[in-house]
Scaffold this motif. Structure first.
Motif, PDB file in Angstrom:
ATOM      1  N   UNK A 101      61.813  23.100 -11.358  1.00  0.00           N
ATOM      2  CA  UNK A 101      61.768  21.649 -11.569  1.00  0.00           C
ATOM      3  C   UNK A 101      61.181  21.331 -12.947  1.00  0.00           C
ATOM      4  N   UNK A 102      61.740  20.324 -13.574  1.00  0.00           N
ATOM      5  CA  UNK A 102      61.317  19.923 -14.909  1.00  0.00           C
ATOM      6  C   UNK A 102      60.286  18.818 -14.783  1.00  0.00           C
ATOM      7  N   UNK A 103      59.180  18.992 -15.477  1.00  0.00           N
ATOM      8  CA  UNK A 103      58.162  17.933 -15.480  1.00  0.00           C
ATOM      9  C   UNK A 103      58.330  17.155 -16.769  1.00  0.00           C
ATOM     10  N   UNK A 104      58.339  15.844 -16.613  1.00  0.00           N
ATOM     11  CA  UNK A 104      58.538  14.987 -17.769  1.00  0.00           C
ATOM     12  C   UNK A 104      57.338  14.066 -17.916  1.00  0.00           C
ATOM     13  N   UNK A 105      57.029  13.754 -19.160  1.00  0.00           N
ATOM     14  CA  UNK A 105      55.930  12.821 -19.411  1.00  0.00           C
ATOM     15  C   UNK A 105      56.443  11.399 -19.217  1.00  0.00           C
ATOM     16  N   UNK A 106      55.579  10.509 -18.764  1.00  0.00           N
ATOM     17  CA  UNK A 106      56.029   9.136 -18.523  1.00  0.00           C
ATOM     18  C   UNK A 106      56.366   8.429 -19.843  1.00  0.00           C
ATOM     19  N   UNK A 107      57.303   7.507 -19.772  1.00  0.00           N
ATOM     20  CA  UNK A 107      57.704   6.735 -20.939  1.00  0.00           C
ATOM     21  C   UNK A 107      56.699   5.602 -21.121  1.00  0.00           C
ATOM     22  N   UNK A 108      56.166   5.516 -22.340  1.00  0.00           N
ATOM     23  CA  UNK A 108      55.194   4.475 -22.645  1.00  0.00           C
ATOM     24  C   UNK A 108      55.874   3.453 -23.534  1.00  0.00           C
ATOM     25  N   UNK A 109      55.854   2.199 -23.097  1.00  0.00           N
ATOM     26  CA  UNK A 109      56.459   1.137 -23.888  1.00  0.00           C
ATOM     27  C   UNK A 109      55.369   0.473 -24.710  1.00  0.00           C
ATOM     28  N   UNK A 110      55.639   0.379 -26.023  1.00  0.00           N
ATOM     29  CA  UNK A 110      54.674  -0.282 -26.901  1.00  0.00           C
ATOM     30  C   UNK A 110      55.053  -1.751 -27.019  1.00  0.00           C
ATOM     31  N   UNK A 111      54.057  -2.628 -27.094  1.00  0.00           N
ATOM     32  CA  UNK A 111      54.379  -4.058 -27.202  1.00  0.00           C
ATOM     33  C   UNK A 111      54.985  -4.365 -28.575  1.00  0.00           C
ATOM     34  N   UNK A 112      55.974  -5.248 -28.581  1.00  0.00           N
ATOM     35  CA  UNK A 112      56.632  -5.671 -29.805  1.00  0.00           C
ATOM     36  C   UNK A 112      55.945  -6.945 -30.276  1.00  0.00           C
ATOM     37  N   UNK A 113      55.577  -7.037 -31.593  1.00  0.00           N
ATOM     38  CA  UNK A 113      54.915  -8.253 -32.067  1.00  0.00           C
ATOM     39  C   UNK A 113      55.864  -9.446 -31.984  1.00  0.00           C
ATOM     40  N   UNK A 114      55.314 -10.574 -31.617  1.00  0.00           N
ATOM     41  CA  UNK A 114      56.099 -11.792 -31.461  1.00  0.00           C
ATOM     42  C   UNK A 114      56.472 -12.327 -32.852  1.00  0.00           C
ATOM     43  N   UNK A 115      57.697 -12.817 -32.992  1.00  0.00           N
ATOM     44  CA  UNK A 115      58.180 -13.400 -34.242  1.00  0.00           C
ATOM     45  C   UNK A 115      58.396 -14.882 -34.015  1.00  0.00           C
ATOM     46  N   UNK A 116      57.892 -15.667 -34.912  1.00  0.00           N
ATOM     47  CA  UNK A 116      58.065 -17.100 -34.815  1.00  0.00           C
ATOM     48  C   UNK A 116      59.457 -17.452 -35.321  1.00  0.00           C
ATOM     49  N   UNK A 117      60.311 -17.933 -34.462  1.00  0.00           N
ATOM     50  CA  UNK A 117      61.697 -18.193 -34.846  1.00  0.00           C
ATOM     51  C   UNK A 117      61.827 -19.419 -35.719  1.00  0.00           C
ATOM     52  N   UNK A 118      60.870 -20.333 -35.721  1.00  0.00           N
ATOM     53  CA  UNK A 118      60.976 -21.558 -36.513  1.00  0.00           C
ATOM     54  C   UNK A 118      60.734 -21.290 -38.003  1.00  0.00           C
ATOM     55  N   UNK A 119      59.980 -20.275 -38.351  1.00  0.00           N
ATOM     56  CA  UNK A 119      59.667 -20.037 -39.755  1.00  0.00           C
ATOM     57  C   UNK A 119      60.841 -19.425 -40.506  1.00  0.00           C
ATOM     58  N   UNK A 120      61.721 -18.710 -39.840  1.00  0.00           N
ATOM     59  CA  UNK A 120      62.834 -18.037 -40.508  1.00  0.00           C
ATOM     60  C   UNK A 120      64.081 -18.916 -40.597  1.00  0.00           C
ATOM     61  N   UNK A 121      64.167 -19.994 -39.843  1.00  0.00           N
ATOM     62  CA  UNK A 121      65.363 -20.821 -39.808  1.00  0.00           C
ATOM     63  C   UNK A 121      65.544 -21.620 -41.097  1.00  0.00           C
ATOM     64  N   UNK A 122      64.503 -22.147 -41.662  1.00  0.00           N
ATOM     65  CA  UNK A 122      64.621 -23.061 -42.801  1.00  0.00           C
ATOM     66  C   UNK A 122      64.804 -22.315 -44.121  1.00  0.00           C
ATOM     67  N   UNK A 123      64.626 -21.066 -44.186  1.00  0.00           N
ATOM     68  CA  UNK A 123      64.705 -20.333 -45.448  1.00  0.00           C
ATOM     69  C   UNK A 123      66.075 -20.195 -45.919  1.00  0.00           C
TER      70      UNK A 123
END
Length: 123
Positions: A101-123
């Protein structure tokens, strides 16, 4: 320049090109075709089966009624169609390796930083 003058100059260039191409083609010398003879390799003469097959080939349709040619063709077929080694057997359940049997390490999800969508629209 006028359109008529450009058309006349273009026509003169076209006619000059056509006359030059025709003169070059007519001045060309035809090369004689090269004929090469087909040489029979020395190893073919050493094999008696190949010599018999060549004899039968030269006989043409008469070879179909020649008993020696029929025997030679049967020998040639057997040479190619008879397996030289026994066919491998299909693997059975006892032949399949059992993997540990193969032992696997658990998958760790890293948090993604939030992007403010309003700041990129007007550029």
């Amino acid at each position: 320049m006028d359109g008529k003058i450009l058309a006349r100059i273009g026509a003169i260039f076209f006619v000059t090109f056509a006359v030059t191409a025709t003169a070059i083609e007519l001045a060309r010398k035809d090369e004689p075709p090269i004929y090469r003879s087909i040489a029979v390799p020395a190893e073919a003469a050493a094999d008696p089966l190949k010599a018999k097959l060549r004899r039968c080939q030269r006989l043409g349709e008469a070879g179909t009624s020649d008993s020696e040619c029929l025997q030679t063709w049967a020998e040639n077929r057997d040479r190619f169609l008879t397996p030289s080694q026994p066919a491998p057997q299909a693997p059975g359940p006892q032949d399949i390796p059992q993997n540990p049997p193969v032992t696997r390490e658990p998958i760790v999800k890293e948090p993604v930083p939030a992007v403010d969508s309003h700041t990129n629209e007007a550029r």
